[in-house]
Design an enzyme around this catalytic site. Structure first.
Site, mmCIF file in Angstrom:
data_model
loop_
_atom_site.group_PDB
_atom_site.id
_atom_site.type_symbol
_atom_site.label_atom_id
_atom_site.label_comp_id
_atom_site.label_asym_id
_atom_site.label_seq_id
_atom_site.Cartn_x
_atom_site.Cartn_y
_atom_site.Cartn_z
ATOM 1 N N LEU A 173 37.101 25.881 85.373
ATOM 2 C CA LEU A 173 36.252 26.079 86.556
ATOM 3 C C LEU A 173 36.098 27.570 86.825
ATOM 4 O O LEU A 173 37.098 28.268 86.978
ATOM 5 C CB LEU A 173 36.915 25.426 87.786
ATOM 6 C CG LEU A 173 37.141 23.911 87.687
ATOM 7 C CD1 LEU A 173 38.108 23.442 88.759
ATOM 8 C CD2 LEU A 173 35.802 23.172 87.817
ATOM 9 N N HIS A 174 34.862 28.048 86.858
ATOM 10 C CA HIS A 174 34.699 29.468 87.216
ATOM 11 C C HIS A 174 33.341 29.813 87.805
ATOM 12 O O HIS A 174 33.115 30.965 88.179
ATOM 13 C CB HIS A 174 34.966 30.362 86.003
ATOM 14 C CG HIS A 174 33.892 30.308 84.950
ATOM 15 N ND1 HIS A 174 33.855 29.362 83.964
ATOM 16 C CD2 HIS A 174 32.804 31.098 84.733
ATOM 17 C CE1 HIS A 174 32.810 29.554 83.182
ATOM 18 N NE2 HIS A 174 32.140 30.608 83.631
ATOM 19 N N ARG A 175 32.413 28.860 87.885
ATOM 20 C CA ARG A 175 31.076 29.221 88.394
ATOM 21 C C ARG A 175 31.159 29.637 89.856
ATOM 22 O O ARG A 175 31.824 28.959 90.663
ATOM 23 C CB ARG A 175 30.123 28.031 88.321
ATOM 24 C CG ARG A 175 29.704 27.636 86.973
ATOM 25 C CD ARG A 175 28.662 28.527 86.366
ATOM 26 N NE ARG A 175 28.795 28.391 84.934
ATOM 27 C CZ ARG A 175 28.549 29.317 84.034
ATOM 28 N NH1 ARG A 175 28.106 30.502 84.397
ATOM 29 N NH2 ARG A 175 28.729 29.096 82.766
ATOM 30 N N ASP A 225 32.669 23.600 84.347
ATOM 31 C CA ASP A 225 31.374 24.171 84.731
ATOM 32 C C ASP A 225 30.980 25.274 83.740
ATOM 33 O O ASP A 225 30.088 26.067 83.991
ATOM 34 C CB ASP A 225 31.393 24.694 86.178
ATOM 35 C CG ASP A 225 32.510 25.697 86.439
ATOM 36 O OD1 ASP A 225 33.131 26.202 85.473
ATOM 37 O OD2 ASP A 225 32.764 25.991 87.625
#
Ligand code: UD1
Ligand code: UDP
Length: 360
Positions: free
Chosen positions: A204-206, A279
């Site tokens: 997850l990093h967006r 993501d």
């Protein structure tokens, strides 16, 4: 040096895309140098890829580090201008959709140095994503548009791009995956983390998922509902770590947050997973090739070929726990389609197009 090819990389997803292109150009005897902008700099976000993928040591590392979009992009542009002026390359090659990509395209095009864009034409049509701005600007400025999938060709055509500039070459990130397949050891990954065969990998990093505290809280709630069903291993990108931790991400006994993994360890873990929740752009493509169900926590994707020809589906945070339950019940498919030209030879096709352009 009119024949010199300069590759500009900087962020984690650039490295597996650049490796096969650099290798294939070397086989053709094309002189080349590798610039690292320093956009990513942690050992786990950068150096490990150079070691594992056999990338040459960068000839220059600009060391720009982190900053706002304007600060980071400007620092990369300033550093690259000096290098492009002193080296006078015959071609600058840029990868993907990160700030290093657009910065290099802007500087090179203003110096009238031809630009080749690897992974051209992808569109999410979501202008809230910084990557979409980077893609549009980079493609508009590029002389060679090297596309991974037919939808990208269609987008470039719709935008009025000269068809002579566009080449469907396949996916160099998949070249890297296929070249390293024997190293992705799912059994070792399971043993390392004490997992059975019913575990989930997440990344997850967006900004749309992790930057705003309300989004982070909703995401953590959804991930905890998934962890109620199966063990999750989450190698966490540094972006948003503090927000997700504050929102309680680490507070579930079956959700293991670990540091970002090296390429080989990460894909070993993914290969053995019952599903991936992500993501990431690249992970949507890699799961498609590995046949691992991919649940993408985004409202859109610039990689629809991973849905039509792969294992990917878009999910909302609210729907995620139910969809995970369905995927776990269904198990992994024995067969699945893969996109055309994702065959391990994209690097060679890209090198041939670049070499042809240099010869004029
Ligand atoms: C960037 C790309 C994104 C890509 C992602 C891949 C842009 C606009 N975004 O996002 O498209 O999906 O890389 O990973 O280019 N940080 C560290 N160590 C590092 C690098 C970053 O701690 O080695 C932290 C810093 O706090 C930094 C934050 O992560 O401010 C964000 O880094 P940045 O490169 O600006 O954007 P990413 O979110 O990594
Ligand atoms: N990756 C990795 N270790 C991790 C997470 C991802 O090696 O802990 C790899 C992944 O296999 C893919 C690339 O990093 O090759 C994708 O980068 P990222 O998700 O950061 O960027 P995006 O593709 O979303 O732009």
């Amino acid at each position: 040096m009119p024949d010199l090819v300069l590759h500009v990389t900087g962020a984690r997803p650039n490295f597996p895309k650049a490796a096969p292109v650099i290798r294939a150009l070397a086989e053709l005897g094309v002189p080349q140098e590798l610039i690292h902008t320093g956009q990513h700099y942690d050992e786990r976000m950068s150096d490990v890829f150079f070691r594992e993928l056999g990338l040459p040591k960068p000839d220059v590392n600009l060391g720009v580090g982190s900053g706002s979009h304007a600060v980071q992009t400007a620092a990369i542009m300033t550093g690259l201008e000096e290098i492009f002026l002193s080296r006078r390359p015959g071609m600058v090659v840029v990868y993907g959709d990160v700030n290093s990509t657009v910065a290099a395209a802007l500087v090179a095009s203003k110096l009238q140095i031809p630009v080749a864009h690897v992974e051209a034409g992808l569109r999410s049509f979501d202008m809230t994503m910084p990557e979409e701005i980077n893609r549009l600007v980079t493609d508009r400025l590029s002389d060679l548009l090297l596309a991974t999938s037919p939808d990208a060709i269609a987008h470039l055509g719709n935008e009025g791009t000269d068809p002579d500039k566009i080449h469907l070459v396949g996916n160099p990130m998949i070249d890297t995956l296929l070249a390293n397949l024997d190293r992705f050891d799912a059994d070792r990954a399971r043993a390392d983390y004490g997992l059975d065969d019913r575990y989930i990998v997440a990344t997850l990093h967006r900004p749309g998922n992790v930057d705003d505290p309300a989004d982070a809280a909703a995401l953590v709630k959804a991930m905890h509902a998934v962890a109620d069903q199966a063990e999750i291993v989450l190698p966490l990108h540094p972006r948003g770590r503090a927000r997700l931790e504050a929102a309680g991400l680490f507070d579930h006994p079956k959700l293991r947050v670990i540091d970002p993994l090296g390429y080989v360890d990460f894909l070993g873990l993914v290969r053995g997973a019952a599903a991936v929740v992500t993501d990431s752009g690249g992970v949507q493509e890699e799961t498609t090739m590995l046949g691992v169900p991919c649940l993408t926590l985004r409202p859109n994707t610039e990689r629809p070929v991973t849905i039509t020809h792969g294992t990917n589906r878009l999910v909302t945070r609210d729907a995620l726990p139910q969809i995970v339950a369905e995927v776990l019940a269904a198990g992994r498919s024995e067969t699945w389609p893969t996109p055309p030209l994702w065959d391990g030879s994209a690097g060679r096709r890209i090198a041939a197009v670049i070499a042809g352009h240099l010869r004029g």
